[in-house]
Design a protein around this motif. Sequence first.
Motif, mmCIF file in Angstrom:
data_model
loop_
_atom_site.group_PDB
_atom_site.id
_atom_site.type_symbol
_atom_site.label_atom_id
_atom_site.label_comp_id
_atom_site.label_asym_id
_atom_site.label_seq_id
_atom_site.Cartn_x
_atom_site.Cartn_y
_atom_site.Cartn_z
ATOM 1 N N LEU A 54 -14.817 -9.047 -3.611
ATOM 2 C CA LEU A 54 -15.168 -7.999 -3.022
ATOM 3 C C LEU A 54 -14.140 -6.895 -3.132
ATOM 4 C CD1 LEU A 54 -16.766 -9.550 0.039
ATOM 5 C CD2 LEU A 54 -17.605 -7.233 -1.272
ATOM 6 N N ALA A 55 -12.852 -7.679 -3.490
ATOM 7 C CA ALA A 55 -11.292 -7.231 -3.647
ATOM 8 C C ALA A 55 -11.589 -6.161 -4.987
ATOM 9 C CB ALA A 55 -10.287 -7.956 -3.714
ATOM 10 N N ALA A 56 -12.158 -6.366 -5.930
ATOM 11 C CA ALA A 56 -12.160 -6.344 -6.927
ATOM 12 C C ALA A 56 -12.246 -4.215 -6.714
ATOM 13 C CB ALA A 56 -12.707 -6.363 -8.716
ATOM 14 N N ARG A 57 -13.939 -4.476 -6.149
ATOM 15 C CA ARG A 57 -14.090 -3.005 -6.013
ATOM 16 C C ARG A 57 -13.655 -2.321 -4.937
ATOM 17 N NH1 ARG A 57 -17.000 -1.417 -10.822
ATOM 18 N NH2 ARG A 57 -18.515 -2.857 -11.027
ATOM 19 N N LEU A 97 -22.159 -4.584 -6.123
ATOM 20 C CA LEU A 97 -21.293 -3.679 -5.252
ATOM 21 C C LEU A 97 -21.040 -2.063 -6.517
ATOM 22 C CD1 LEU A 97 -18.939 -6.682 -5.024
ATOM 23 C CD2 LEU A 97 -20.422 -5.226 -3.285
ATOM 24 N N THR A 138 -26.405 -14.922 -3.434
ATOM 25 C CA THR A 138 -25.085 -14.920 -3.145
ATOM 26 C C THR A 138 -24.807 -14.016 -2.825
ATOM 27 O OG1 THR A 138 -25.145 -16.837 -5.351
ATOM 28 C CG2 THR A 138 -22.688 -15.174 -4.261
ATOM 29 N N VAL A 139 -25.527 -12.780 -3.563
ATOM 30 C CA VAL A 139 -25.461 -11.104 -2.331
ATOM 31 C C VAL A 139 -25.117 -10.742 -1.820
ATOM 32 C CG1 VAL A 139 -25.939 -8.599 -3.366
ATOM 33 C CG2 VAL A 139 -25.862 -10.133 -5.115
ATOM 34 N N LEU A 188 -21.770 1.570 -5.454
ATOM 35 C CA LEU A 188 -20.452 2.358 -5.816
ATOM 36 C C LEU A 188 -21.406 3.893 -5.994
ATOM 37 C CD1 LEU A 188 -17.226 0.778 -6.216
ATOM 38 C CD2 LEU A 188 -18.034 1.702 -3.967
ATOM 39 N N ASP A 231 -21.873 -20.949 -12.148
ATOM 40 C CA ASP A 231 -21.791 -21.247 -10.122
ATOM 41 C C ASP A 231 -22.610 -22.602 -8.863
ATOM 42 O OD1 ASP A 231 -19.866 -19.881 -8.537
ATOM 43 O OD2 ASP A 231 -21.695 -19.211 -6.764
ATOM 44 N N ARG A 253 -14.409 -16.636 -5.655
ATOM 45 C CA ARG A 253 -14.876 -15.800 -6.482
ATOM 46 C C ARG A 253 -15.135 -14.941 -5.881
ATOM 47 N NH1 ARG A 253 -18.245 -19.326 -10.594
ATOM 48 N NH2 ARG A 253 -16.809 -21.192 -10.474
ATOM 49 N N ILE A 254 -15.794 -15.108 -3.996
ATOM 50 C CA ILE A 254 -16.559 -13.851 -3.406
ATOM 51 C C ILE A 254 -15.541 -13.184 -3.275
ATOM 52 C CG2 ILE A 254 -17.856 -13.300 -1.149
ATOM 53 C CD1 ILE A 254 -20.045 -15.189 -2.087
ATOM 54 N N VAL A 286 -23.185 -9.856 -7.388
ATOM 55 C CA VAL A 286 -22.434 -9.734 -6.613
ATOM 56 C C VAL A 286 -22.284 -8.660 -7.253
ATOM 57 C CG1 VAL A 286 -20.431 -9.953 -5.288
ATOM 58 C CG2 VAL A 286 -21.926 -12.025 -5.531
ATOM 59 N N PRO A 332 -24.197 -16.005 -10.037
ATOM 60 C CA PRO A 332 -24.026 -14.932 -9.031
ATOM 61 C C PRO A 332 -23.175 -14.364 -8.944
ATOM 62 C CG PRO A 332 -24.734 -17.547 -8.701
ATOM 63 C CD PRO A 332 -24.564 -17.507 -10.501
ATOM 64 N N LEU A 333 -22.006 -14.622 -9.925
ATOM 65 C CA LEU A 333 -21.363 -13.210 -9.077
ATOM 66 C C LEU A 333 -21.263 -12.145 -9.842
ATOM 67 C CD1 LEU A 333 -18.778 -13.730 -6.695
ATOM 68 C CD2 LEU A 333 -19.530 -15.997 -7.839
ATOM 69 N N ASN A 393 -8.976 2.600 -4.770
ATOM 70 C CA ASN A 393 -8.929 1.744 -5.490
ATOM 71 C C ASN A 393 -8.504 1.819 -6.547
ATOM 72 O OD1 ASN A 393 -9.725 -1.440 -5.326
ATOM 73 N ND2 ASN A 393 -11.643 -0.983 -6.353
ATOM 74 N N ALA A 435 -22.292 -12.479 -0.180
ATOM 75 C CA ALA A 435 -21.000 -11.842 0.022
ATOM 76 C C ALA A 435 -21.210 -10.355 0.386
ATOM 77 C CB ALA A 435 -20.754 -11.114 -1.254
ATOM 78 N N MET A 453 -19.190 -17.775 -16.794
ATOM 79 C CA MET A 453 -18.514 -18.328 -15.614
ATOM 80 C C MET A 453 -20.132 -19.047 -15.072
ATOM 81 S SD MET A 453 -17.208 -15.562 -12.535
ATOM 82 C CE MET A 453 -18.171 -14.312 -12.505
#
Lengths: 289, 289
Positions: free
Chosen positions: B55-58, A19, B14-15, A23, B3, B50-51, A15, A11-12, A257, B18, B1
């Motif tokens: 979100l932070a990674a992007r 994203l 999950t999307v 983008l 979930d 993880r969510i 996500v 699932p991640l 970023n 998020a 990974m």
Amino acid sequence: MSDNGARPRSPLQTVDRALEVLLSFTERRRDWGVLELAEAFGIDKSTAQRILAALAARGFLSADPVTRRYSLGPTMWRMAAVWERTGGLAALAQRVLEPLAFQTDRTALFAVPDGLHVRCVAAVNGGEPLRSHPLVGELYPANAGATSRGYFAFLDSNERRALISGRVFATFTELTKIDEHELERLFVETVARGYAYSEGEYDYATRALAVPIVLRGRPVGSLSLGESKYPARPDDIRDHLPALQAAAEQLAALLDNRANSAAAPRQARTGRALSPARTSQTGNIGETP
Amino acid sequence: MSDNGARPRSPLQTVDRALEVLLSFTERRRDWGVLELAEAFGIDKSTAQRILAALAARGFLSADPVTRRYSLGPTMWRMAAVWERTGGLAALAQRVLEPLAFQTDRTALFAVPDGLHVRCVAAVNGGEPLRSHPLVGELYPANAGATSRGYFAFLDSNERRALISGRVFATFTELTKIDEHELERLFVETVARGYAYSEGEYDYATRALAVPIVLRGRPVGSLSLGESKYPARPDDIRDHLPALQAAAEQLAALLDNRANSAAAPRQARTGRALSPARTSQTGNIGETP
């Protein structure tokens, strides 16, 4: 609803894929059809469809009812306003302005466009304060001073003409230029030099040096150093151009970023502590300065 | 990974989760810690973590290295600029302006704040064109005309004071107000009435009627109807206040992604075709009008 057989398995990962899809909408790639997107991202059609639908359901995208193509939707605009109003932009700039003001012993200032002006979003005093009043929220007119020229000069010249042509400009000092052609020459000269410099155009007693913040080929604001002419300093403000340019690159990286890659080398290169500059001010870039 | 065990079972759920997390950052709720978020959303801690990290990674979120709390990041600001520059805001407004101009036989105009002005983002002429030049990109000063007053009057009065107090205003006609206290009275009166009305403040020959576009309790712009005073019309422009208000509500719903619920009833109520208004103009709300 199960997604077995689609490429991203956890699932991640999905996500992150969503994203990434979001983008992928840019000025050049304004819309996507489902099949096109599936192909470009190497995912199956049903996953592409569901990712687009999930983003559209929350208003991040908007689907054209006729062409069935997806383009950006209003949610990001609304969320960006929240970010600006809650001081996100100012806080981010602060991370660059503080070390810059400390290193150069000058006032460091980040400004973003606001019609025919640029507006100060965040400022940090180093050395003598530039003015007795807060700088955040102040507007600098397109025709006077390096802070605004550091943005307007680097705009696409057609865009600039559309903004500036036929406008009546105000005179602030006897050095203020108000003639359109004279201003245009100054802009062209600024681009050739790579930075803007001003002495007494907006305010007799002030000097400034500015460079654009360039994000993906487009200026989004300016970063400048300012000083009072009196008392005179041993170093010329222009001596600090490399530090200003490095800070501008760092701020662009933060806004884009690309933070980690850009911030670390700079901190190492200067080899100085990152604080404390004398006083700092932050503000938001919402409608209210 | 993997979930397994987390609440939302399919990747697409999950999307959506998020995106829901992203939308939960507001002016009141500026940051979240991992545990807090997990609790509020009824998900386990590792999913929450993880969510937030995805979100932070992007760059949609930004993590404070010290407090480990998450707040909004710069990506949305950058993407919102793409949306504005590629005409997303104008296109969205167009969907409301066209039927409004047709129904009222007046020029319909959407404007957003730009410093001490509002800037026209999109306009559709109905009946006589309001001006011989394009309206998109035009700036209307805070002190003159209903189009700007329809926004500035509905601002929080402290915010407005911070913007307007001590400014020098320009005079356009002998009806233009430039006294701060007189303007403030006009703003207060406008709020009490619920709409702005002007005759000849900015331009002798023009009348306008405007209401704010209110998004989650905050004005984000104004929607107005304009007409030339000559030749006189059989109907008063103010007769069209209900249509203007309905259109403003519809535009707010579109901007807030509540589009379907709001657009459908309106179309049914007026019972008229949604086109064609005479001419239309669209523009972006980037730095360039």
